[in-house]
Design a protein around this motif. Structure first.
Motif, PDB file in Angstrom:
ATOM      1  N   ALA A  54       6.096   2.070   8.058  1.00 25.02           N
ATOM      2  CA  ALA A  54       5.311   2.227   6.729  1.00 25.02           C
ATOM      3  C   ALA A  54       6.280   2.796   5.441  1.00 25.02           C
ATOM      4  CB  ALA A  54       4.009   2.829   7.084  1.00 25.02           C
ATOM      5  N   LYS A  55       6.829   3.647   5.840  1.00 18.85           N
ATOM      6  CA  LYS A  55       7.672   4.148   4.795  1.00 18.85           C
ATOM      7  C   LYS A  55       8.723   2.865   4.281  1.00 18.85           C
ATOM      8  CE  LYS A  55       8.043   9.046   6.222  1.00 18.85           C
ATOM      9  NZ  LYS A  55       9.167  10.048   6.925  1.00 18.85           N
ATOM     10  N   LEU A  56       9.082   2.358   5.368  1.00 20.17           N
ATOM     11  CA  LEU A  56      10.129   1.245   4.949  1.00 20.17           C
ATOM     12  C   LEU A  56       9.438   0.349   4.198  1.00 20.17           C
ATOM     13  CD1 LEU A  56      12.814  -0.363   5.027  1.00 20.17           C
ATOM     14  CD2 LEU A  56      11.968  -1.422   7.221  1.00 20.17           C
ATOM     15  N   ASP A  57       8.295  -0.288   4.438  1.00 22.00           N
ATOM     16  CA  ASP A  57       7.493  -1.184   3.912  1.00 22.00           C
ATOM     17  C   ASP A  57       7.221  -0.547   2.280  1.00 22.00           C
ATOM     18  OD1 ASP A  57       7.489  -3.128   5.676  1.00 22.00           O
ATOM     19  OD2 ASP A  57       5.718  -2.582   6.514  1.00 22.00           O
ATOM     20  N   LEU A  58       6.697   0.557   2.134  1.00 17.66           N
ATOM     21  CA  LEU A  58       6.492   1.285   0.780  1.00 17.66           C
ATOM     22  C   LEU A  58       7.556   1.256   0.042  1.00 17.66           C
ATOM     23  CD1 LEU A  58       3.918   3.824   2.018  1.00 17.66           C
ATOM     24  CD2 LEU A  58       3.305   1.950   0.643  1.00 17.66           C
ATOM     25  N   VAL A  59       8.659   1.623   0.265  1.00 16.44           N
ATOM     26  CA  VAL A  59      10.031   1.881  -0.314  1.00 16.44           C
ATOM     27  C   VAL A  59      10.418   0.399  -0.777  1.00 16.44           C
ATOM     28  CG1 VAL A  59      12.353   2.307  -0.104  1.00 16.44           C
ATOM     29  CG2 VAL A  59      10.729   4.079   0.546  1.00 16.44           C
ATOM     30  N   SER A  60      10.444  -0.309   0.124  1.00 17.00           N
ATOM     31  CA  SER A  60      10.781  -1.994  -0.281  1.00 17.00           C
ATOM     32  C   SER A  60       9.824  -2.471  -1.571  1.00 17.00           C
ATOM     33  CB  SER A  60      10.552  -2.967   0.987  1.00 17.00           C
ATOM     34  OG  SER A  60      11.519  -2.545   1.682  1.00 17.00           O
ATOM     35  N   TYR A  62       8.089  -0.689  -3.388  1.00 21.09           N
ATOM     36  CA  TYR A  62       8.115   0.095  -4.781  1.00 21.09           C
ATOM     37  C   TYR A  62       9.248  -0.217  -5.511  1.00 21.09           C
ATOM     38  CZ  TYR A  62       7.804   4.121  -7.690  1.00 21.09           C
ATOM     39  OH  TYR A  62       7.807   4.923  -8.782  1.00 21.09           O
ATOM     40  N   THR A  63      10.406  -0.665  -4.687  1.00 22.56           N
ATOM     41  CA  THR A  63      11.757  -0.899  -5.440  1.00 22.56           C
ATOM     42  C   THR A  63      11.537  -2.439  -6.060  1.00 22.56           C
ATOM     43  OG1 THR A  63      13.031   0.241  -3.697  1.00 22.56           O
ATOM     44  CG2 THR A  63      14.169  -1.556  -4.805  1.00 22.56           C
ATOM     45  N   LEU A  64      10.795  -3.149  -5.355  1.00 22.38           N
ATOM     46  CA  LEU A  64      10.851  -4.528  -5.868  1.00 22.38           C
ATOM     47  C   LEU A  64       9.871  -4.500  -7.266  1.00 22.38           C
ATOM     48  CD1 LEU A  64      11.158  -7.627  -5.667  1.00 22.38           C
ATOM     49  CD2 LEU A  64       8.958  -7.583  -4.346  1.00 22.38           C
ATOM     50  N   ASN A  65       8.736  -3.769  -7.103  1.00 23.80           N
ATOM     51  CA  ASN A  65       8.128  -3.679  -8.259  1.00 23.80           C
ATOM     52  C   ASN A  65       8.710  -2.667  -9.428  1.00 23.80           C
ATOM     53  OD1 ASN A  65       4.923  -4.653  -8.105  1.00 23.80           O
ATOM     54  ND2 ASN A  65       5.482  -3.908  -6.015  1.00 23.80           N
ATOM     55  N   SER A  66       9.608  -1.790  -8.964  1.00 23.25           N
ATOM     56  CA  SER A  66      10.468  -1.076 -10.181  1.00 23.25           C
ATOM     57  C   SER A  66      11.400  -2.148 -10.766  1.00 23.25           C
ATOM     58  CB  SER A  66      11.184   0.068  -9.354  1.00 23.25           C
ATOM     59  OG  SER A  66      10.036   0.951  -9.008  1.00 23.25           O
ATOM     60  N   MET A  67      11.997  -3.109 -10.035  1.00 21.80           N
ATOM     61  CA  MET A  67      12.922  -3.920 -10.598  1.00 21.80           C
ATOM     62  C   MET A  67      12.130  -4.815 -11.508  1.00 21.80           C
ATOM     63  SD  MET A  67      15.180  -4.377  -7.092  1.00 21.80           S
ATOM     64  CE  MET A  67      16.209  -5.833  -7.704  1.00 21.80           C
ATOM     65  N   ARG A  90      -0.762   2.393  -7.534  1.00 22.59           N
ATOM     66  CA  ARG A  90      -1.179   2.314  -6.151  1.00 22.59           C
ATOM     67  C   ARG A  90      -0.341   2.328  -4.990  1.00 22.59           C
ATOM     68  NH1 ARG A  90      -2.216  -2.039  -2.368  1.00 22.59           N
ATOM     69  NH2 ARG A  90      -0.500  -3.354  -3.127  1.00 22.59           N
ATOM     70  N   ILE A  91       0.829   1.996  -5.016  1.00 23.62           N
ATOM     71  CA  ILE A  91       1.869   2.288  -3.960  1.00 23.62           C
ATOM     72  C   ILE A  91       2.276   3.670  -3.763  1.00 23.62           C
ATOM     73  CG2 ILE A  91       4.555   1.724  -3.272  1.00 23.62           C
ATOM     74  CD1 ILE A  91       4.072  -0.934  -4.960  1.00 23.62           C
ATOM     75  N   ARG A  92       2.372   4.655  -5.148  1.00 21.74           N
ATOM     76  CA  ARG A  92       2.598   5.879  -5.215  1.00 21.74           C
ATOM     77  C   ARG A  92       1.507   6.601  -4.223  1.00 21.74           C
ATOM     78  NH1 ARG A  92       3.223   6.498 -10.436  1.00 21.74           N
ATOM     79  NH2 ARG A  92       5.217   5.294 -10.954  1.00 21.74           N
ATOM     80  N   THR A  93       0.318   6.083  -4.587  1.00 28.54           N
ATOM     81  CA  THR A  93      -0.866   6.743  -3.748  1.00 28.54           C
ATOM     82  C   THR A  93      -0.565   6.693  -2.279  1.00 28.54           C
ATOM     83  OG1 THR A  93      -2.410   6.127  -5.501  1.00 28.54           O
ATOM     84  CG2 THR A  93      -3.528   6.424  -3.416  1.00 28.54           C
ATOM     85  N   TYR A  94      -0.115   5.472  -1.674  1.00 29.07           N
ATOM     86  CA  TYR A  94      -0.060   5.132  -0.450  1.00 29.07           C
ATOM     87  C   TYR A  94       1.220   5.985   0.067  1.00 29.07           C
ATOM     88  CZ  TYR A  94      -3.584   1.667  -0.225  1.00 29.07           C
ATOM     89  OH  TYR A  94      -4.750   1.049  -0.059  1.00 29.07           O
ATOM     90  N   MET A  95       2.196   6.093  -0.774  1.00 28.60           N
ATOM     91  CA  MET A  95       3.470   6.867  -0.405  1.00 28.60           C
ATOM     92  C   MET A  95       3.016   8.340  -0.115  1.00 28.60           C
ATOM     93  SD  MET A  95       6.158   5.430  -3.067  1.00 28.60           S
ATOM     94  CE  MET A  95       7.762   4.890  -1.951  1.00 28.60           C
ATOM     95  N   ASN A  96       2.124   8.911  -0.922  1.00 29.14           N
ATOM     96  CA  ASN A  96       1.504  10.389  -0.649  1.00 29.14           C
ATOM     97  C   ASN A  96       0.918  10.395   0.318  1.00 29.14           C
ATOM     98  OD1 ASN A  96       2.771  11.267  -2.957  1.00 29.14           O
ATOM     99  ND2 ASN A  96       1.048  10.656  -4.373  1.00 29.14           N
TER     100      ASN A  96
END
Length: 141
Positions: A54-60, A62-67, A90-96
């Protein structure tokens, strides 16, 4: 005149350090992406626990959307007024949420028996002899 001098004239000198840092960051992102792409996703996910997946998916994502946010900014589009902002939130919410789950896993469990013994032994229990003495050991009248 060197190549660096020519490039320095293409943009204001005040932003040179920022551009150098940005270029280094892009290089780091490129290296990380190459590393991630060198291993198949299924192979990588098999080696990870569900929480780590889950962490890997969220970081991936988040990175894509940040780019994409940076891309919008380079195109003159205000990313704060684009749906990508809500997606990042939304991604930050799931990261939290994932962080909370990980923190709960790491939290030490309370040994109720040990805690009650500790509290019981820490509390002062008066007995008949102690009731009639003061702190200095003198008897009350």
């Amino acid at each position: 005149m060197s190549d660096d001098d020519v490039h320095m004239e293409d943009y204001p000198t005040e932003i040179h350090d920022y551009l150098v840092a940005f270029e280094k960051s892009l290089g780091s992102v490129d290296e990380m992406l190459k590393t991630m792409m060198s291993v198949s996703r299924n192979e990588l996910l098999q080696k990870l626990e569900p929480l780590e997946q889950a962490k890997l998916d969220l970081v991936s994502v988040y990175t894509l959307n940040s780019m994409f946010w940076v891309y919008l900014a380079t195109q003159g589009i205000n990313p704060k007024e684009h749906p990508v902002k809500q997606e990042l939130e939304r991604i930050r919410t799931y990261m939290n949420k994932v962080k909370e789950i990980a923190d709960k896993k790491k939290a030490s469990k309370l040994d109720k028996g040990a805690a009650s013994r500790f509290v019981r032994n820490a509390l002062w229990e008066p007995n008949a002899e102690n009731e009639h003495t003061t702190k200095k050991g003198k008897k009350r009248k």
